[in-house]
Design a protein around this motif. Structure first.
Motif, mmCIF file in Angstrom:
data_model
loop_
_atom_site.group_PDB
_atom_site.id
_atom_site.type_symbol
_atom_site.label_atom_id
_atom_site.label_comp_id
_atom_site.label_asym_id
_atom_site.label_seq_id
_atom_site.Cartn_x
_atom_site.Cartn_y
_atom_site.Cartn_z
ATOM 1 N N SER A 68 0.854 -1.188 0.000
ATOM 2 C CA SER A 68 0.000 0.000 0.000
ATOM 3 C C SER A 68 0.887 1.233 0.000
ATOM 4 N N SER B 278 -3.425 9.904 1.441
ATOM 5 C CA SER B 278 -4.209 9.200 2.456
ATOM 6 C C SER B 278 -4.566 10.110 3.617
ATOM 7 N N ARG C 86 -7.721 5.734 3.138
ATOM 8 C CA ARG C 86 -6.303 5.525 2.891
ATOM 9 C C ARG C 86 -6.129 4.821 1.558
ATOM 10 N N ARG D 278 -9.578 1.319 3.455
ATOM 11 C CA ARG D 278 -8.153 1.171 3.222
ATOM 12 C C ARG D 278 -7.927 0.312 1.977
ATOM 13 N N ARG E 114 3.057 0.453 4.227
ATOM 14 C CA ARG E 114 2.261 0.528 5.450
ATOM 15 C C ARG E 114 2.718 -0.575 6.399
#
Length: 300
Positions: A20, A25, A30, A166, A204
């Motif tokens: 990611s 974000s 996000r 997300r 992430r």
């Protein structure tokens, strides 16, 4: 006539179940870019080298960045909720906020301190630490001085569940190149990626990398290195791009030229209050892998 210095390219494999690479974000939403960002990869290298957020990036920020999409992956949306449920009280919660203690006394009024039921239907007392206050925050929010006691208390004690969205890239694999004339710098980065001083992740914290990252240093430019390098191996996955041996690649340009677009992705520093970026220039084109490109023998 000025002779351009010889350049080298460190090849980095970025693969894992999830990646990611956020661009814009925010907490509730996000996103992820369709490919690794220079800011994200330089941050990965800085973490491997053990640099603090306040430290200048130095020569690490001067490398030219390129990425080849060997397996672009599948966009994955995660329906995520945070901030809901109950919170078990701890002794320090009662000390730091007297309102919790008052609320707990109200809820446990039906039980005496000795454990003798106050009435025939009263429950047995549970050990301390198993009490929970419905919809109260476990962590302090908006700390301020209480107008009555002067003690620091939370200005927001209610827990409100929040739905977040997300996005991830599932089963993706990218070949990243860092180009620089200083081979010693690239060797230090390569060693750090295999023996990192801090934890590494693919954009992430919930996305750890799998297998080897540093795949060696090649002479030449990013385009030349990508053309001489075979497709990254995959267990049972054959991307459509493997059939024609032509892949999309994004190559950074040191100068703004015709046909080169600006990208607000040049890392300046990674402050704790938020990263700072500036403009860089990038172009997208097809890379045709050479027929006798080097095959991989790596840990996946």
């Amino acid at each position: 006539m000025t002779i351009a210095p010889e350049t080298h390219v460190l090849l980095i494999r970025l693969a894992g179940p999830l990646q990611s690479w956020g661009v814009s974000s925010r907490f509730a939403h996000r996103d992820t870019h369709a490919r690794p960002t220079k800011s994200g990869v330089i941050g990965l290298c800085a973490a491997a080298l053990g640099l603090d957020r306040e430290q200048p990036l130095g020569e690490l920020a001067t490398v030219l960045f390129g990425v080849r999409a060997d397996r672009p992956g599948t966009p994955l949306r995660d329906y995520h909720t945070v901030g809901g449920g109950t919170y078990p009280l701890r002794p320090r919660d009662l000390v730091t906020d007297h309102r919790r203690a008052a609320a707990l006394e109200t809820e446990t009024d039906g039980v005496t301190r000795t454990g003798t039921p106050a009435g025939p239907a009263a429950p047995e007392p549970s050990p301390f630490g198993r009490h929970a206050l419905e919809a109260w925050y476990g962590a302090p929010k908006k700390i301020a001085a209480d107008p009555v006691s002067g003690a620091l208390v939370s200005g927001e004690v209610r827990r409100h569940a929040m739905i977040t969205e997300r996005w991830y890239l599932a089963d993706a694999a990218f070949l990243v190149g860092l180009q620089h004339p200083d081979r010693a710098l690239l060797e230090r980065v390569a060693h750090a990626l295999e023996y990192p001083k801090r934890l590494l992740w693919l954009g992430r914290k919930s996305c750890p990398p799998s297998g080897e990252l540093a795949l060696g240093i090649e002479p030449g430019t990013l385009t030349e290195a990508f053309e001489r390098t075979a497709l990254l191996p995959a267990d049972g996955i054959e991307p459509a791009s493997a059939r024609d041996n032509r892949l999309w690649a994004w190559i950074e340009s040191p100068h703004p030229l015709p046909g080169v677009g600006p990208v607000h992705d040049q890392p300046v520093r990674f402050d704790a209050n938020g990263p700072v970026h500036s403009l860089r220039w990038e172009t997208r084109h097809r890379v045709t892998i050479a027929p006798h490109a080097r095959e991989w023998d790596i840990i996946r």
